[in-house]
Design a protein around this motif. Structure first.
Motif, short mmCIF file in Angstrom:
data_model
loop_
_atom_site.label_atom_id
_atom_site.label_comp_id
_atom_site.label_asym_id
_atom_site.label_seq_id
_atom_site.Cartn_x
_atom_site.Cartn_y
_atom_site.Cartn_z
N CYS A 144 51.07 62.20 13.36
CA CYS A 144 50.32 62.37 12.12
C CYS A 144 48.85 61.66 13.03
N SER A 145 48.41 62.30 14.00
CA SER A 145 47.13 61.09 14.54
C SER A 145 45.75 61.87 15.23
N PRO A 146 44.54 61.22 14.40
CA PRO A 146 45.13 59.95 13.09
C PRO A 146 45.98 60.10 11.94
N HIS A 147 46.06 58.90 10.95
CA HIS A 147 47.06 59.04 10.76
C HIS A 147 46.49 59.44 8.94
N ASN A 148 47.08 60.70 8.16
CA ASN A 148 45.94 60.55 7.01
C ASN A 148 47.64 60.27 6.78
N PRO A 149 47.84 58.79 5.80
CA PRO A 149 46.42 58.52 4.27
C PRO A 149 46.39 57.00 5.06
N VAL A 150 46.58 56.59 5.57
CA VAL A 150 46.79 55.05 6.10
C VAL A 150 45.62 55.02 7.49
N ALA A 151 45.06 56.63 7.38
CA ALA A 151 43.79 55.75 8.30
C ALA A 151 43.27 55.78 9.18
N ARG A 152 44.67 55.17 10.29
CA ARG A 152 44.55 54.50 11.59
C ARG A 152 44.19 55.55 12.44
N VAL A 153 43.47 55.21 13.79
CA VAL A 153 43.43 55.61 15.21
C VAL A 153 44.81 55.05 15.64
N TRP A 154 45.57 55.79 16.48
CA TRP A 154 46.26 55.42 17.45
C TRP A 154 45.78 54.55 18.19
N THR A 155 45.82 53.76 18.75
CA THR A 155 45.46 53.01 20.66
C THR A 155 46.19 54.04 21.66
N GLN A 156 45.89 53.64 22.36
CA GLN A 156 46.32 54.22 23.54
C GLN A 156 48.02 53.81 24.19
N GLU A 157 48.31 52.01 23.56
CA GLU A 157 49.05 51.35 23.91
C GLU A 157 49.85 52.03 22.66
N GLU A 158 49.56 51.80 21.63
CA GLU A 158 50.91 52.82 20.17
C GLU A 158 51.29 53.65 20.78
N LEU A 159 50.29 54.66 21.03
CA LEU A 159 50.55 56.02 21.56
C LEU A 159 51.71 56.17 22.91
N THR A 160 51.33 55.51 23.79
CA THR A 160 52.11 54.99 25.28
C THR A 160 53.50 54.75 24.75
N GLU A 161 53.29 53.32 23.92
CA GLU A 161 54.98 53.52 23.61
C GLU A 161 55.45 54.13 23.42
N LEU A 162 55.07 55.22 21.52
CA LEU A 162 55.53 56.02 21.15
C LEU A 162 56.66 57.29 22.28
N GLY A 163 55.48 57.60 22.84
CA GLY A 163 55.41 58.86 23.92
C GLY A 163 56.65 58.35 24.73
N LYS A 164 56.64 57.24 25.24
CA LYS A 164 57.61 57.12 25.54
C LYS A 164 58.99 56.97 25.75
N ILE A 165 59.39 56.18 24.06
CA ILE A 165 60.50 56.24 23.35
C ILE A 165 61.21 57.63 23.12
N CYS A 166 59.95 58.76 22.95
CA CYS A 166 60.80 59.84 23.11
C CYS A 166 61.46 60.45 24.29
N LEU A 167 60.66 60.43 24.82
CA LEU A 167 61.13 61.16 25.97
C LEU A 167 61.88 60.52 27.02
N LYS A 168 62.16 59.23 27.12
CA LYS A 168 63.83 58.26 27.14
C LYS A 168 64.52 59.21 26.12
N ASN A 169 64.10 59.45 24.97
CA ASN A 169 65.34 59.81 24.16
C ASN A 169 65.46 62.21 23.69
N ASP A 170 64.96 62.75 24.86
CA ASP A 170 64.59 63.70 24.50
C ASP A 170 63.80 63.80 23.17
N ILE A 171 63.27 63.82 22.55
CA ILE A 171 62.38 63.94 20.99
C ILE A 171 60.96 64.73 21.82
N LEU A 172 60.97 66.13 21.77
CA LEU A 172 59.63 66.96 21.26
C LEU A 172 59.07 66.44 19.97
#
Ligand SMILES: Cc1ncc(COP(=O)(O)O)c(C=O)c1O
Length: 401
Positions: free
Chosen positions: A177-205
């Motif tokens: 959820c980006s930006p995140h409802n309900p906590v109102a965070r706008v994820w940073t490039q660093e956060e999204l990059t780390e998340l994306g790498k973990i998903c890619l490595k584990n074949d998570i869409l």
């Protein structure tokens, strides 16, 4: 009548929505959801503001034509989407990447059906927009909760836990959820990059719900997940819509962006199977009009929402000791921590609904970790927000520290 910009953008104007079938203001709907219909509503994420005048004019002209047969979206529809994301988000979308959906929740439903099997697992990050969990469960899939961490009043992604969830057998998809409802965070490039790498490595869409992407406040930038790099682009599906941005949820027009050709083919087939092909006459026209002509309205709206947020923050600091307002980085939904009052979550919500008679989304709806929080919809005239806060102050007076 010609309407001046000043009148057009008078977000202070209170417009009666009762009896218009607006669910937010419907006593029957609130009775069903909250057990009482007599509430000042600041719940569901739509706004109490009139749409931009140019949109009202365009829709009226189309109504006057009087023939409402089958229509196609056409090139100008996709071009409006392409131009919007290029201009506002520096993200280049290709025309072929777009698949129409009337809404984001139905799209997520069809994405789950297309890319996972019954019994598979889908990761979400609670507290989060509650239809994610219900759509997963309604389809016979299981929820894996990568709970957000709350540190110093700031929500963060628990990457160690995310890694664990992604490695779980049959984990297939993450709904971000980006930006995140309900906590109102706008994820940073660093956060999204780390998340994306973990998903890619584990074949998570990654299905990135970016419906709130245009509602961003100074100091923050929305990063379209697929813009980060080519690998993420190929491993993600981005859900977009003008519905929150311009308050046109009732017109039903969303666009699911899928750069990966194979994934796109599969999803297109699912949508073709249920004959979802394009917007309604009014949805399509509305999307083109707001994306092409209403940017100034949005910029004014963002200023108004910030003022409302400031008002909320100052009111709470002054009159509601023990209550804390978390930062609003994006969305028009403020996340407020009432745990300091020492009430249990059920009692808190009961006082809110039965005594204050204010209709907020109870934090518990967003997951166990939302208990003790309440979500305020700030997209209303300041006078309504003020009345809600005064009611809350009165109803909670014996619990204030
Ligand atoms: C994160 C998020 N996704 C989706 C939606 C609703 O999408 P739709 O009405 O297009 O199904 C909302 C509405 O509040 C939302 O907050």
């Amino acid at each position: 009548m010609t309407v001046t910009q000043q009148e057009e953008w008078n977000f202070d104007e209170i417009i009666d929505r009762k009896g218009t079938k607006a669910i937010k203001w419907s006593p029957k709907f609130m009775e069903m959801l909250f057990g009482t219909g007599d509430l000042l509503p600041l719940w569901v994420a739509d706004m109490d503001f009139r749409a931009p005048q140019v949109l009202i004019d365009k829709l009226s002209q189309r109504v006057d034509h009087g023939i409402f047969g089958y229509t196609v979206a056409g090139e100008s529809y996709s071009q409006a989407v392409i131009d919007w994301f290029q201009r506002r988000h520096n993200w280049s979308i290709e025309k072929d990447w777009m698949i129409f959906s009337p809404g984001i929740v139905p799209a997520i439903n069809f994405l789950i059906q297309t890319f996972t099997h019954p019994g598979d697992k889908v990761i979400i990050q609670e507290p989060v927009y509650y239809p994610f969990a219900s759509v997963i469960r309604n389809n016979g899939r299981f929820v894996l909760n990568n709970e957000l961490l709350l540190k110093d009043d700031h929500y963060q992604i628990d990457f160690a836990d995310l890694k664990k969830q992604c490695e779980t057998p049959r984990a297939k998809m993450l709904i971000l959820c980006s930006p995140h409802n309900p906590v109102a965070r706008v994820w940073t490039q660093e956060e999204l990059t780390e998340l994306g790498k973990i998903c890619l490595k584990n074949d998570i869409l990654v299905v990135s719900d970016e419906i709130h992407c245009d509602l961003i406040f100074p100091g923050h930038e929305h990063i379209p997940f697929a813009r980060i790099n080519e690998d993420f682009q190929q491993n993600s599906i981005i859900c977009t819509a003008p519905s929150k941005t311009f308050n046109i949820a009732g017109l039903k027009a969303s666009n699911i962006i899928i750069p990966n050709e194979q994934l796109r083919k599969e999803f297109a087939q699912t949508m073709a199977n249920v004959s979802i092909r394009g917007p309604t006459i009014f949805g399509g026209l509305a999307l083109e009009t707001v994306y092409n002509e209403c940017e100034a309205w949005l910029d004014s709206l963002l200023v108004y929402i910030q003022e409302n947020f400031q008002f909320l923050k100052e009111f709470v600091e002054k009159h509601l000791p023990g209550v804390k307002v978390l930062d609003l980085e994006g969305t028009y939904l403020a996340w407020v921590d009432f745990r300091g009052l020492g009430l249990n979550a059920e009692k808190l919500d009961e006082i809110m609904k039965k005594e204050a008679k204010v209709g907020l989304d109870d934090g518990a709806m967003f997951g166990e970790s939302g208990k003790g929080f309440q979500r305020f919809n700030l997209a209303c005239p300041k006078a309504i927000l003020k009345e809600a806060l005064e009611r809350i102050q009165e109803a909670f007076k014996e619990y204030l520290k």
